[in-house]
Scaffold this motif. Structure first.
Motif: not given
Length: 177
Positions: A120-142
């Motif tokens: 989403t674009m906000e006053e100070k710049g772009p902001r990430a939303q609905e972040v999903q980790l991918l690959g090995q990091a996602a597996q490690d977290m699960s």
């Protein structure tokens, strides 16, 4: 000559999938998407090249509204104590995307981790939303049961230096033998 097609399948964890165009399957690689992450059913324009493994899409243009688009990125930094960090992405060259811990599934994102996110674009710049980790990091977290840093509260000295790149278990007490 530019062709059109529809994404038949795409695995963001592996970074590849297929486009269906005129009844033919064309290999689609993450590197040809310019930082945009596609889903099944996404319309694309592309040119084809022949490789030893078959046909591959190149010069891919994703036909999607910016409000609906997802992007590939990498966690540039994340401060779990302050609850924010930044993502870099090929789709936003020379610009960091702000990230709050509330936009990450488990509230924690290790630096260098690949991810998928919306913007989403906000006053100070772009902001990430609905972040999903991918690959090995996602597996490690699960594997950790989705603990993230939320689940580490109360663990004290027993978990070592989580978030600093060293995931070392240290005993809370030692017995004299």
């Amino acid at each position: 000559m530019a062709l059109t097609g529809v994404v038949k399948s795409f695995n963001p964890h592996k970074g590849w999938g297929f486009i269906e165009s005129n009844g033919q399957d064309v290999f689609l690689y993450k590197g040809d998407l310019k930082g945009i992450c596609v889903d099944k059913g996404t319309n694309v324009q592309f040119t084809m090249k022949s490789t030893e493994k078959g046909t591959q899409a190149e010069n891919v243009v994703v036909i999607i509204s910016p409000d609906e688009a997802s992007y590939f990125g990498e966690i540039k930094s994340f401060n779990s104590m302050k609850g924010y960090g930044f993502i870099t992405s090929e789709a936003f060259p020379n610009q960091d995307i702000f990230l709050l811990k509330t936009d990450i599934q488990d509230g924690y994102a290790p630096g260098g981790c690949p991810c998928r996110f919306k913007v989403t674009m906000e006053e100070k710049g772009p902001r990430a939303q609905e972040v999903q980790l991918l690959g090995q990091a996602a597996q490690d977290m699960s594997m950790w049961g989705g603990w993230g840093m939320k689940g580490m509260k109360g663990m004290g000295k027993g978990m070592g230096k989580m978030g600093k790149g060293l995931n070392i278990w240290q005993p809370m007490f030692m017995k004299d033998w």
